[in-house]
Enzyme design. Structure first.
Site, PDB file in Angstrom:
ATOM      1  N   ASP A 244      39.283  15.087  51.430  1.00 26.10           N
ATOM      2  CA  ASP A 244      38.691  16.106  50.555  1.00 26.10           C
ATOM      3  C   ASP A 244      38.454  17.386  51.341  1.00 26.10           C
ATOM      4  O   ASP A 244      37.517  17.482  52.133  1.00 26.10           O
ATOM      5  CB  ASP A 244      37.371  15.592  49.971  1.00 26.10           C
ATOM      6  N   LYS A 251      35.444  23.355  51.947  1.00 24.56           N
ATOM      7  CA  LYS A 251      34.294  22.958  52.737  1.00 24.56           C
ATOM      8  C   LYS A 251      34.315  23.677  54.086  1.00 24.56           C
ATOM      9  O   LYS A 251      35.385  23.983  54.620  1.00 24.56           O
ATOM     10  CB  LYS A 251      34.343  21.444  53.023  1.00 24.56           C
ATOM     11  N   ASP A 262      36.028   9.720  52.188  1.00 23.99           N
ATOM     12  CA  ASP A 262      35.773   9.997  50.774  1.00 23.99           C
ATOM     13  C   ASP A 262      36.449   8.983  49.863  1.00 23.99           C
ATOM     14  O   ASP A 262      36.291   9.042  48.645  1.00 23.99           O
ATOM     15  CB  ASP A 262      36.212  11.422  50.415  1.00 23.99           C
ATOM     16  N   ARG A 325      34.089  13.083  40.559  1.00 24.93           N
ATOM     17  CA  ARG A 325      33.664  12.690  39.212  1.00 24.93           C
ATOM     18  C   ARG A 325      34.772  12.926  38.190  1.00 24.93           C
ATOM     19  O   ARG A 325      34.806  12.288  37.143  1.00 24.93           O
ATOM     20  CB  ARG A 325      32.388  13.436  38.833  1.00 24.93           C
TER      21      ARG A 325
END
Length: 472
Positions: A244, A251, A262, A325
């Protein structure tokens, strides 16, 4: 060239070598619960303890000399008579503290199975990329009252989950995660269906495709089935983001360093599946793993985009670093279509969960009080703790969107783990029991039975619950 990943067969064989049958000759390990226990030592042993200024602080280990320079016995300080409840994996310190040899517990143990598991768990090392030093590990005689097959299965499950999480993303992408799932299914007579790349669009998994389309490694939905179709339906969805970057909401370096983990939810789901299949629990098990890289490229999904999910709900993207999600939502919609008896998500989902409860204690979300109570009891009984958090309905309005049915994140800094759980809950309508576990999947510093590195949190807790609930 790095060595290949360790196979299930090799892991099982290595663990079997570490767990000796009862009655095998071995060095005794004496449990020291208080200073007064030292009074039972002989004169030479007491002088040895005094010369080394050893005190029985919890987890302290001291080998005592035997004949000819050998180890005659080992003192192991438990920190009190109720140590098994306060520190259930405490025996994990022994595997790292003791030199090679065969050992046995001299005294009766409060939980023989957990004591043996702790010892094996503490001996785990991720050595795929290291040159072997040839040192043999310490071995343990199976304690009286422990089931050998059960201990080996629990340790095997831990090792599988840890190996998957610890493997860097260069050697564990969506395809390798699929291969690991197939290996597991093949070992127990399960089946696997995979939908990948553009087929995700034609088969109506648009959000999994959107998250993974910027990577040169094709995203996919991995679907494992095992067990009788007439048994209670148990479905576990594990987040499989193999790396990720944060996407276009990239990030910082400090936040990207551990992002090989992740896919910890997928690893925990597979660790749980191994336990279920190894025990032959009477369930129809389904494991769904939406696997993808969240990468950066010209075709990456963007903040402000509106995605249509599998169930038709439109989702406004507030931040591309909240991708987990999204892939879970499509997988949950598929799972919910067959109204399973139990539907559970395992995901390294939010930093907010770590702010609330730290790395060791994953939040558990469910509306079912009885399910929650039994699952929490099971988690604490096996040293795989969970803590219940609420589906707080009043926060659902924080996911309001002006342009779509829902925003996938809230617009504030508060209750991030709760709002993520509420977002997932929107995609579950027909499952009889639903639970979401927001795990960290990582041990930041060595603990008894938990070496620094990957940890498939929640897997043993879930297995203990279903083992008690459904039997074998």
């Amino acid at each position: 060239m790095p060595t290949k990943a360790v196979t299930l067969e090799t892991t099982r064989r290595n663990l079997e070598d570490l767990l000796l049958e009862p009655g095998a000759p071995a060095i005794p390990i004496r449990l020291i619960t208080s200073e007064s226990d030292l009074d039972a030592l002989g004169d030479l042993e007491r002088r040895w303890v005094e010369a080394r200024a050893w005190t029985p602080a919890q987890g302290a280990v001291l080998p005592l000399p035997g004949e000819g320079g050998s180890i005659g016995a080992v003192l192991f300080a438990t920190g009190g008579a109720d140590w098994a409840k306060a520190a259930p994996m405490l025996t994990g310190v022994l595997a790292a503290a003791l030199p090679p040899g065969d050992y046995r517990f001299e005294a009766e143990l409060p939980d023989p199975e957990l004591a043996a598991l702790g010892f094996l768990a503490g001996g785990y090392r991720f050595t795929r990329y290291k040159t072997s030093d040839g040192q043999k590990p310490a071995r343990l005689v199976l304690p009286e009252g422990a089931d050998r097959n059960q201990v080996l299965a629990l340790a095997e499950s831990l090792y599988l989950g840890r190996d998957l999480i610890n493997t860097p993303a260069s050697d564990l992408g969506p395809a390798e995660l699929e291969a690991a799932t197939r290996d597991l299914a093949n070992a127990f007579g399960g089946s696997v269906k995979v939908t990948e790349g553009s087929s995700l669009l034609s088969d109506n998994f648009p959000m999994i495709h959107a998250v993974g389309r910027a990577s040169d490694r094709l995203p996919r939905l991995i679907d494992l089935h095992w067990g009788s179709e007439h048994a209670p339906k148990l479905t576990v969805v594990g987040k499989g983001i193999c790396f990720d970057t944060g996407g276009l909401n990239i990030k910082p370096g400090s936040g990207m360093g551990l992002m090989k983990k992740d896919m910890g939810g997928a690893a925990a789901a597979l660790a749980f599946a191994l336990l279920v299949m190894r025990a032959g629990l009477p369930v129809r098990l389904r494991v769904l793993i939406p696997a993808a890289d969240n990468s950066i490229a010209g075709n990456a999904f963007r903040p402000g985009d509106v995605l249509t999910s599998r169930n038709g709900m439109t989702v406004e993207i507030g931040n591309t670093d909240a991708e987990g999600r999204l892939v879970l939502a499509d997988a949950l919609s598929l799972a919910d279509e067959e109204a399973p008896d139990y539907l559970i998500t395992l995901a390294t989902l939010t930093g907010a969960a770590r702010v609330a409860l730290g790395p060791d204690l994953p939040p558990l979300y469910t509306d079912d009080d009885a399910f929650a109570g039994d699952l929490l009891d099971a988690s604490h009984a096996v040293g795989d703790p969970l803590w219940r958090m609420p589906f707080w309905a009043n926060y659902d309005k924080l996911l309001k969107s002006n342009v779509a049915d829902v925003s996938h994140i809230s617009d504030g800094a508060f209750a991030g783990s709760v709002t993520a759980a509420l977002f997932l809950k929107r995609f579950v309508k027909d499952a009889k029991h639903f639970a979401h576990l927001d795990i960290y999947g990582w041990v930041p510093r060595d603990q008894p039975g938990r070496p620094q590195g990957g940890e498939p949190q929640g897997a043993r807790a879930l297995f203990q619950f279903f083992r008690q609930k459904l039997g074998s």
